[in-house]
Enzyme design. Structure first.
Site, PDB file in Angstrom:
ATOM      1  N   GLU A 161      -6.322 -78.876 -74.768  1.00 18.27           N
ATOM      2  CA  GLU A 161      -7.313 -79.325 -72.987  1.00 18.27           C
ATOM      3  C   GLU A 161      -5.944 -80.594 -72.551  1.00 18.27           C
ATOM      4  O   GLU A 161      -6.254 -80.124 -71.003  1.00 18.27           O
ATOM      5  CB  GLU A 161      -8.383 -79.907 -73.439  1.00 18.27           C
ATOM      6  CG  GLU A 161      -9.581 -79.481 -73.839  1.00 18.27           C
ATOM      7  CD  GLU A 161     -11.031 -79.756 -73.829  1.00 18.27           C
ATOM      8  OE1 GLU A 161     -11.322 -80.513 -74.808  1.00 18.27           O
ATOM      9  OE2 GLU A 161     -11.971 -79.269 -73.152  1.00 18.27           O
TER      10      GLU A 161
ATOM     11  N   ALA B  12     -10.627 -84.423 -79.626  1.00 20.19           N
ATOM     12  CA  ALA B  12     -10.653 -85.472 -79.425  1.00 20.19           C
ATOM     13  C   ALA B  12     -11.382 -86.324 -80.335  1.00 20.19           C
ATOM     14  O   ALA B  12     -11.799 -85.563 -81.172  1.00 20.19           O
ATOM     15  CB  ALA B  12     -11.998 -85.271 -78.250  1.00 20.19           C
TER      16      ALA B  12
ATOM     17  N   GLY C 233      -9.168 -81.041 -77.945  1.00 17.70           N
ATOM     18  CA  GLY C 233      -8.678 -82.393 -76.503  1.00 17.70           C
ATOM     19  C   GLY C 233      -7.229 -82.129 -76.612  1.00 17.70           C
ATOM     20  O   GLY C 233      -6.777 -82.225 -75.617  1.00 17.70           O
TER      21      GLY C 233
ATOM     22  N   GLU D 141     -15.104 -76.053 -80.856  1.00 19.59           N
ATOM     23  CA  GLU D 141     -15.850 -77.328 -80.699  1.00 19.59           C
ATOM     24  C   GLU D 141     -17.100 -76.429 -81.188  1.00 19.59           C
ATOM     25  O   GLU D 141     -18.153 -77.495 -81.896  1.00 19.59           O
ATOM     26  CB  GLU D 141     -16.493 -77.857 -79.102  1.00 19.59           C
ATOM     27  CG  GLU D 141     -15.111 -79.029 -78.672  1.00 19.59           C
ATOM     28  CD  GLU D 141     -13.719 -78.163 -78.076  1.00 19.59           C
ATOM     29  OE1 GLU D 141     -13.610 -77.551 -78.676  1.00 19.59           O
ATOM     30  OE2 GLU D 141     -12.909 -79.189 -77.620  1.00 19.59           O
TER      31      GLU D 141
HETATM   32  C1  HXC Z   1     -10.933 -87.481 -85.504  1.00 15.07           C
HETATM   33  C2  HXC Z   1      -9.515 -86.342 -87.268  1.00 15.07           C
HETATM   34  C3  HXC Z   1      -9.982 -85.326 -86.561  1.00 15.07           C
HETATM   35  C4  HXC Z   1     -10.121 -85.263 -85.349  1.00 15.07           C
HETATM   36  C5  HXC Z   1      -8.324 -84.434 -87.845  1.00 15.07           C
HETATM   37  N1  HXC Z   1      -8.651 -86.169 -88.504  1.00 15.07           N
HETATM   38  N2  HXC Z   1      -8.243 -84.316 -86.955  1.00 15.07           N
HETATM   39  N3  HXC Z   1     -10.097 -87.355 -86.563  1.00 15.07           N
HETATM   40  N4  HXC Z   1     -10.811 -86.619 -85.120  1.00 15.07           N
HETATM   41  N5  HXC Z   1     -10.229 -84.481 -83.744  1.00 15.07           N
HETATM   42  C6  HXC Z   1      -7.771 -87.032 -89.018  1.00 15.07           C
HETATM   43  C7  HXC Z   1      -9.926 -86.299 -90.344  1.00 15.07           C
HETATM   44  O1  HXC Z   1     -10.388 -86.399 -90.348  1.00 15.07           O
HETATM   45  C8  HXC Z   1      -8.224 -86.944 -91.547  1.00 15.07           C
HETATM   46  O2  HXC Z   1      -8.828 -88.116 -91.892  1.00 15.07           O
HETATM   47  C9  HXC Z   1      -6.730 -86.837 -90.924  1.00 15.07           C
HETATM   48  O3  HXC Z   1      -7.083 -86.426 -89.782  1.00 15.07           O
HETATM   49  C10 HXC Z   1      -5.747 -85.669 -91.395  1.00 15.07           C
HETATM   50  O4  HXC Z   1      -6.849 -84.210 -91.369  1.00 15.07           O
HETATM   51  P1  HXC Z   1      -7.059 -83.194 -92.227  1.00 15.07           P
HETATM   52  O5  HXC Z   1      -8.759 -82.462 -91.248  1.00 15.07           O
HETATM   53  O6  HXC Z   1      -7.212 -84.107 -93.858  1.00 15.07           O
HETATM   54  O7  HXC Z   1      -5.930 -82.033 -92.478  1.00 15.07           O
HETATM   55  P2  HXC Z   1      -5.828 -80.874 -92.574  1.00 15.07           P
HETATM   56  O8  HXC Z   1      -6.527 -80.695 -94.273  1.00 15.07           O
HETATM   57  O9  HXC Z   1      -3.799 -80.498 -92.804  1.00 15.07           O
HETATM   58  O10 HXC Z   1      -6.400 -79.730 -91.121  1.00 15.07           O
HETATM   59  C11 HXC Z   1      -6.016 -79.943 -90.166  1.00 15.07           C
HETATM   60  C12 HXC Z   1      -7.161 -79.925 -88.641  1.00 15.07           C
HETATM   61  C13 HXC Z   1      -8.095 -80.357 -89.055  1.00 15.07           C
HETATM   62  C14 HXC Z   1      -7.330 -78.115 -88.963  1.00 15.07           C
HETATM   63  C15 HXC Z   1      -6.441 -80.040 -87.771  1.00 15.07           C
HETATM   64  O11 HXC Z   1      -7.988 -81.903 -89.312  1.00 15.07           O
HETATM   65  C16 HXC Z   1      -9.320 -80.399 -88.442  1.00 15.07           C
HETATM   66  O12 HXC Z   1     -10.203 -79.092 -88.072  1.00 15.07           O
HETATM   67  N6  HXC Z   1      -9.643 -81.045 -87.256  1.00 15.07           N
HETATM   68  C17 HXC Z   1     -11.091 -80.994 -86.532  1.00 15.07           C
HETATM   69  C18 HXC Z   1     -10.001 -79.643 -85.295  1.00 15.07           C
HETATM   70  C19 HXC Z   1     -11.286 -80.590 -84.139  1.00 15.07           C
HETATM   71  O13 HXC Z   1     -12.610 -79.814 -84.312  1.00 15.07           O
HETATM   72  N7  HXC Z   1     -10.980 -80.326 -83.303  1.00 15.07           N
HETATM   73  C20 HXC Z   1     -11.644 -80.370 -82.054  1.00 15.07           C
HETATM   74  C21 HXC Z   1     -12.913 -82.136 -81.631  1.00 15.07           C
HETATM   75  S1  HXC Z   1     -13.897 -82.234 -80.435  1.00 15.07           S
HETATM   76  P3  HXC Z   1      -8.356 -88.480 -93.171  1.00 15.07           P
HETATM   77  O14 HXC Z   1      -9.155 -89.794 -92.987  1.00 15.07           O
HETATM   78  O15 HXC Z   1      -8.901 -87.900 -93.707  1.00 15.07           O
HETATM   79  O16 HXC Z   1      -7.147 -88.514 -93.945  1.00 15.07           O
HETATM   80  C22 HXC Z   1     -13.120 -82.231 -79.537  1.00 15.07           C
HETATM   81  C23 HXC Z   1     -13.747 -81.690 -77.744  1.00 15.07           C
HETATM   82  C24 HXC Z   1     -14.309 -83.068 -77.473  1.00 15.07           C
HETATM   83  O17 HXC Z   1     -11.648 -81.582 -78.983  1.00 15.07           O
HETATM   84  C25 HXC Z   1     -15.543 -82.247 -76.363  1.00 15.07           C
HETATM   85  C26 HXC Z   1     -16.831 -82.380 -76.796  1.00 15.07           C
HETATM   86  C27 HXC Z   1     -17.123 -83.070 -77.661  1.00 15.07           C
END
Ligand code: HXC
Length: 257
Positions: A111, A65, A108, A131
């Site tokens: 999910e 998400a 998400g 998360e």
């Molecule tokens: C918003 C996101 C994002 C996310 C990536 N981006 N994931 N933006 N929400 N979930 C954005 C980054 O900020 C970045 O933007 C661009 O995408 C590229 O990501 P990088 O991190 O630079 O890429 P990389 O170094 O290759 O790393 C990939 C990654 C990392 C390991 C997948 O992006 C990451 O850890 N993402 C978050 C994963 C996560 O925690 N997902 C769960 C979310 S919560 P910029 O602008 O900097 O270029 C969820 C559940 C919700 O889904 C329920 C409760 C909250």
């Protein structure tokens, strides 16, 4: 920013939804939620469409998400908007849905894949529920659907540590229906969808409903639901066609809509 947050197309009798926000690794914001739900409902309302494939790109199915969209929200905003509840419309789609998953399927993203009926992935696919690293827990069904898919011990491992699981481990664990080469994931999902498209539309819907009932009810109630649905299918021309085609050693041509 991508102009269209999703791309859709119809291939034969299969509707394809491609999440298209590559600059954010397909992070699922509200715009994507609405677009995906509307596209899936439009496919369902088209009697010529038999199945839906949802996919992302080779780097990410969806990396979660949209964290940035949520970060500053208060409890009352999350509660009163019932954040994420909009995805329940996606889970009510009666057509079979296949997730073709490459790259990251995190939070998400994992999910959303689990809301579909089967997941096709490659060894390079990375599933996870990270998360816990953000100070929250899964909110789009991860704690429930992952546990049903892979069991308590492994779901706890994923949800409590936030680690990622590759496609091979996910297939062994029962999360993934078919593990294929990374560059064959979408084509395999389309082949499966085209196979389903050759069946009877109402029978496919009944089959999906029957399997899903297994998650919602006791065994005896589920068996009754299955048996009654099975009986009801004898009202269809497609049942007559299917059984007659078998007897006459020809391929069935299903027509009920
Ligand atoms: C918003 C996101 C994002 C996310 C990536 N981006 N994931 N933006 N929400 N979930 C954005 C980054 O900020 C970045 O933007 C661009 O995408 C590229 O990501 P990088 O991190 O630079 O890429 P990389 O170094 O290759 O790393 C990939 C990654 C990392 C390991 C997948 O992006 C990451 O850890 N993402 C978050 C994963 C996560 O925690 N997902 C769960 C979310 S919560 P910029 O602008 O900097 O270029 C969820 C559940 C919700 O889904 C329920 C409760 C909250």
């Amino acid at each position: 920013m991508s102009e269209h947050v999703i791309l859709t197309e119809i291939v034969g009798r299969v509707g394809v939804i491609r999440v298209n926000r590559p600059e954010a690794l397909n992070a699922l914001n509200l715009a994507i939620l609405h677009a995906v739900v509307e596209a899936a409902e439009a496919f369902q309302n088209d009697p010529n469409i038999m199945a839906i494939v949802i996919t992302g790109n080779e780097k990410a199915f969806a990396a979660g998400a949209d964290i940035k969209e949520m970060a500053d929200k208060s409890y009352i905003e999350m509660h009163q908007s019932d954040w994420f509840s909009g995805w329940s419309r996606f889970t009510e789609i009666r057509l079979p849905m296949i997730a073709a998953v490459n790259g990251y399927a995190l939070g998400g993203g994992c999910e959303l894949a689990m809301m579909t009926d089967m997941i096709i992935a490659g060894p390079g696919t990375k599933f996870g529920q990270p998360e816990i690293n953000l100070g929250v827990i899964p909110g789009m069904g991860g704690s429930q659907r992952l546990t049903r898919a892979i069991g308590k011990s492994k779901a706890m491992d994923m949800v409590l540590t936030g680690r990622m699981m590759d496609g091979e481990e996910a297939e062994r664990a029962g999360l993934v229906a078919r593990l294929v080469d990374d560059n064959n994931v979408f084509d395999t999902a389309m082949e499966i969808a085209q196979t389903i498209a050759s069946k009877s539309r109402p029978v496919v819907m009944a089959a999906k409903e029957a399997v899903n009932t297994a998650f919602e009810t006791s065994l005896s109630q589920g068996l009754l639901v299955e048996r009654r649905a099975f009986h009801a299918l004898f009202a269809l021309e497609d049942q007559k066609e299917g059984m007659e085609a078998f007897s006459n050693k020809r391929k069935a041509e299903f027509k009920d809509r």
